[in-house]
Design a protein around this motif. Structure first.
Motif, short mmCIF file in Angstrom:
data_model
loop_
_atom_site.label_atom_id
_atom_site.label_comp_id
_atom_site.label_asym_id
_atom_site.label_seq_id
_atom_site.Cartn_x
_atom_site.Cartn_y
_atom_site.Cartn_z
N THR A 29 52.47 6.42 45.60
CA THR A 29 52.87 5.00 45.58
C THR A 29 51.76 4.09 46.10
O THR A 29 51.80 2.89 45.88
CB THR A 29 54.15 4.77 46.43
OG1 THR A 29 53.82 4.94 47.82
CG2 THR A 29 55.27 5.71 46.04
N ILE A 30 50.78 4.66 46.80
CA ILE A 30 49.66 3.80 47.28
C ILE A 30 48.35 4.23 46.61
O ILE A 30 47.26 4.01 47.14
CB ILE A 30 49.53 3.84 48.81
CG1 ILE A 30 49.32 5.29 49.31
CG2 ILE A 30 50.74 3.23 49.49
CD1 ILE A 30 48.80 5.37 50.74
N LYS A 31 48.48 4.84 45.45
CA LYS A 31 47.32 5.42 44.76
C LYS A 31 46.22 4.38 44.53
O LYS A 31 45.03 4.68 44.70
CB LYS A 31 47.76 6.03 43.44
CG LYS A 31 46.64 6.72 42.67
CD LYS A 31 47.19 7.57 41.54
CE LYS A 31 46.12 8.37 40.83
NZ LYS A 31 45.00 7.62 40.32
N ALA A 32 46.61 3.15 44.14
CA ALA A 32 45.61 2.14 43.83
C ALA A 32 44.74 1.85 45.05
O ALA A 32 43.50 1.77 44.95
CB ALA A 32 46.29 0.86 43.34
N GLU A 33 45.37 1.73 46.22
CA GLU A 33 44.60 1.45 47.44
C GLU A 33 43.69 2.62 47.81
O GLU A 33 42.54 2.43 48.21
CB GLU A 33 45.56 1.18 48.61
CG GLU A 33 46.33 -0.13 48.47
CD GLU A 33 47.48 -0.21 49.47
OE1 GLU A 33 47.22 -0.56 50.64
OE2 GLU A 33 48.62 0.11 49.07
N LEU A 34 44.25 3.85 47.66
CA LEU A 34 43.45 5.04 47.96
C LEU A 34 42.24 5.13 47.03
O LEU A 34 41.11 5.40 47.47
CB LEU A 34 44.31 6.31 47.82
CG LEU A 34 45.38 6.51 48.89
CD1 LEU A 34 46.41 7.56 48.45
CD2 LEU A 34 44.74 6.92 50.22
N ASP A 35 42.49 4.89 45.75
CA ASP A 35 41.40 4.97 44.77
C ASP A 35 40.30 3.96 45.07
O ASP A 35 39.11 4.26 44.94
CB ASP A 35 41.94 4.73 43.35
CG ASP A 35 42.68 5.96 42.82
OD1 ASP A 35 42.58 7.02 43.48
OD2 ASP A 35 43.36 5.84 41.78
N ALA A 36 40.72 2.75 45.48
CA ALA A 36 39.73 1.71 45.76
C ALA A 36 38.82 2.13 46.91
O ALA A 36 37.60 1.96 46.86
CB ALA A 36 40.44 0.40 46.09
#
Ligand code: LMR
Ligand code: MN
Length: 447
Positions: A29-36
């Motif tokens: 659910t927080i993949k976008a932040e982790l990826d960034a």
């Protein structure tokens, strides 16, 4: 290769390359932040990435992936700053990953493996073994973890534990080449010569990663030589071709490349003519001090303990080793030590020794090779029976004479026989290889 094998190999390759699953349900659910954050790390913006992951850890303290990202950034930063303190932080963060709830198995493994690897890098071998034990418990089917644990035990000097580990691996996977070379190595160290041979041989033949190590060629050849098997030289040749040995005869493993290499030297060739002359001119004094110690202070003579003898009685009385003077030993041979003080090429040779050597009749020293090509070895004859004492270096066999110095390079294979009817005493003086620079003499690690 048959078509069937090929598809099997391909399948295996695919299985290996399968992307590890690093995200648990929440982390998805927080993949976008982790990826960034990860993107910054991948681009080498270590400090920025670390800040980003630290923020994520603060916001989501239960997130294993965020914690792992933080650990990796600290790891990268440690490398960049060459900082052990930062690396210790990374090692701690990797462990924190493993204590969080719902850690994906792949992520857990990556974090703990890296933790063990970095612990070993810092010389924290005991800690890395604990981590590897944990890994082996968590992933009992992963043989490579057991193989790593075995290496950890060997680094700790716990050969017995290492042996148990490799026995387990070979039960699980009887053709595992990595386990075979290590198991053979342990048997050899335990003087189980005949038993060690097939393990070392098959392990090397496997060509598996981690098997192509000079020590395995060295010990397989040595075991075969002791078993009287000429196949030894096939392996020495193979070790030479792989770049582990300077030549088939010269098999030391701690070398400086390019040094002049020949089995026997003359004093003139070494340039150490003053040292040789001093030894030869004073040989009777040197002899008498050695004999007095032999008669009165037998404790100074210590039996050879490197398992080099097939049979017999051979002991040594050491005055200097690794460039350090043994004050107590020198008190018992003061004049000899005083002569030597003038020759830093020898007393300062941190890859050698200065010692008396007594060998009794009925002794045979196996063919063997010293650890380094950085020294030359002088033998001053002190008490030499008329016949029966010989030393072979490479393919040239010589004998000692009282009051005369022989010089050889003990990184070449050599072998000694004592078949006389009384003892033989020599004085051994190692000196830096004359081609080493002053800087190398100061900085090469001691052996
Ligand atoms: C060696 O240096 O290996 C031996 O030659 C020593 C000795 O005492 O003969
Ligand atoms: Mn030797």
């Amino acid at each position: 290769m048959e078509a069937g094998d090929e598809s099997f190999t391909q399948k295996k390759e695919k299985a290996k390359k399968k992307k590890p699953k690093l995200l648990n349900k929440f982390d998805k659910t927080i993949k976008a932040e982790l990826d960034a954050a990860e993107k910054r790390r991948k681009r080498g913006k270590v400090e920025e990435a670390l800040k980003a992951f630290e923020t994520l850890v603060a916001d989501y303290p239960q997130s294993p992936r965020a914690r792992y990202g933080k650990a990796q950034c600290e790891d990268d930063l440690a490398e960049k700053l060459r900082s052990n303190d930062v690396l210790l932080r990374a090692i701690g963060s990797y462990e924190e990953v493993s204590t969080l709830p719902n850690v994906p198995a792949d992520l857990m493994k990556l974090a703990l493996k890296r933790r063990a690897n970095r612990q070993q890098f810092l010389g924290r071998t005991r800690g890395s073994v604990v981590t590897l034990q944990q890994l082996v418990q968590l992933y009992p089917d992963d043989i490579s973890l057991k193989n790593d644990l075995g290496v950890g035990y060997l680094l700790l000097g716990d050969n017995k534990k290492a042996q148990e580990v490799y026995e387990q691996v070979l039960l699980q996977d009887p053709s595992n080449g990595f386990a075979k070379v290590h198991y053979g190595f342990i048997l050899k160290a335990d003087n189980k010569i005949a038993e060690s041979i097939p393990f070392l041989r098959e392990g090397l033949l496997s060509g598996e990663p981690g098997t192509d190590d000079g020590r395995f060629y060295f010990h397989l050849g040595d075991a075969l030589q002791r078993a009287g098997d000429k196949e030894a030289y096939t392996w020495y040749e193979a070790g030479y071709k792989k770049g582990h040995f300077a030549s088939v005869w010269q098999r030391s493993l701690y070398n400086v490349n390019g040094l002049k290499a020949q089995p026997w030297w003359t004093a003139k060739e070494t340039g150490y003519t003053d040292l040789v002359r001093t030894l030869e001119a004073n040989w009777k004094i040197i002899r008498d001090e050695g004999l007095a110690v032999m008669d009165e202070t037998k404790g100074f003579f210590v039996p050879e303990d490197e398992n080099l003898r097939e049979k017999g009685d051979w002991s040594q009385y050491t005055l200097w080793q690794q460039g350090r003077k043994n004050e107590k030993s020198c008190k018992a041979a003061p004049r000899t030590c005083a002569f030597l003080e003038r020759f830093p090429e020898s007393t300062g040779c941190r890859r050698g020794q200065i010692k008396y050597s007594i060998m009794h009749p009925g002794t045979h020293v196996w063919p063997h090779t010293g650890p380094t090509n950085c020294r030359l070895r002088m033998h001053l004859g002190l008490v030499i029976p008329k016949t029966g004492c010989r030393i072979r270096c490479a393919n040239d066999t010589r004998s000692w004479e009282e009051g005369r110095v022989l010089i050889f390079d003990d990184s070449f294979e050599h072998e000694v026989w004592q078949d006389a009817d009384s003892y033989r005493m020599i004085f051994i003086v190692d000196a830096w290889h004359p081609e080493l620079t002053q800087h190398q003499r100061k900085t090469l690690p001691a052996i």
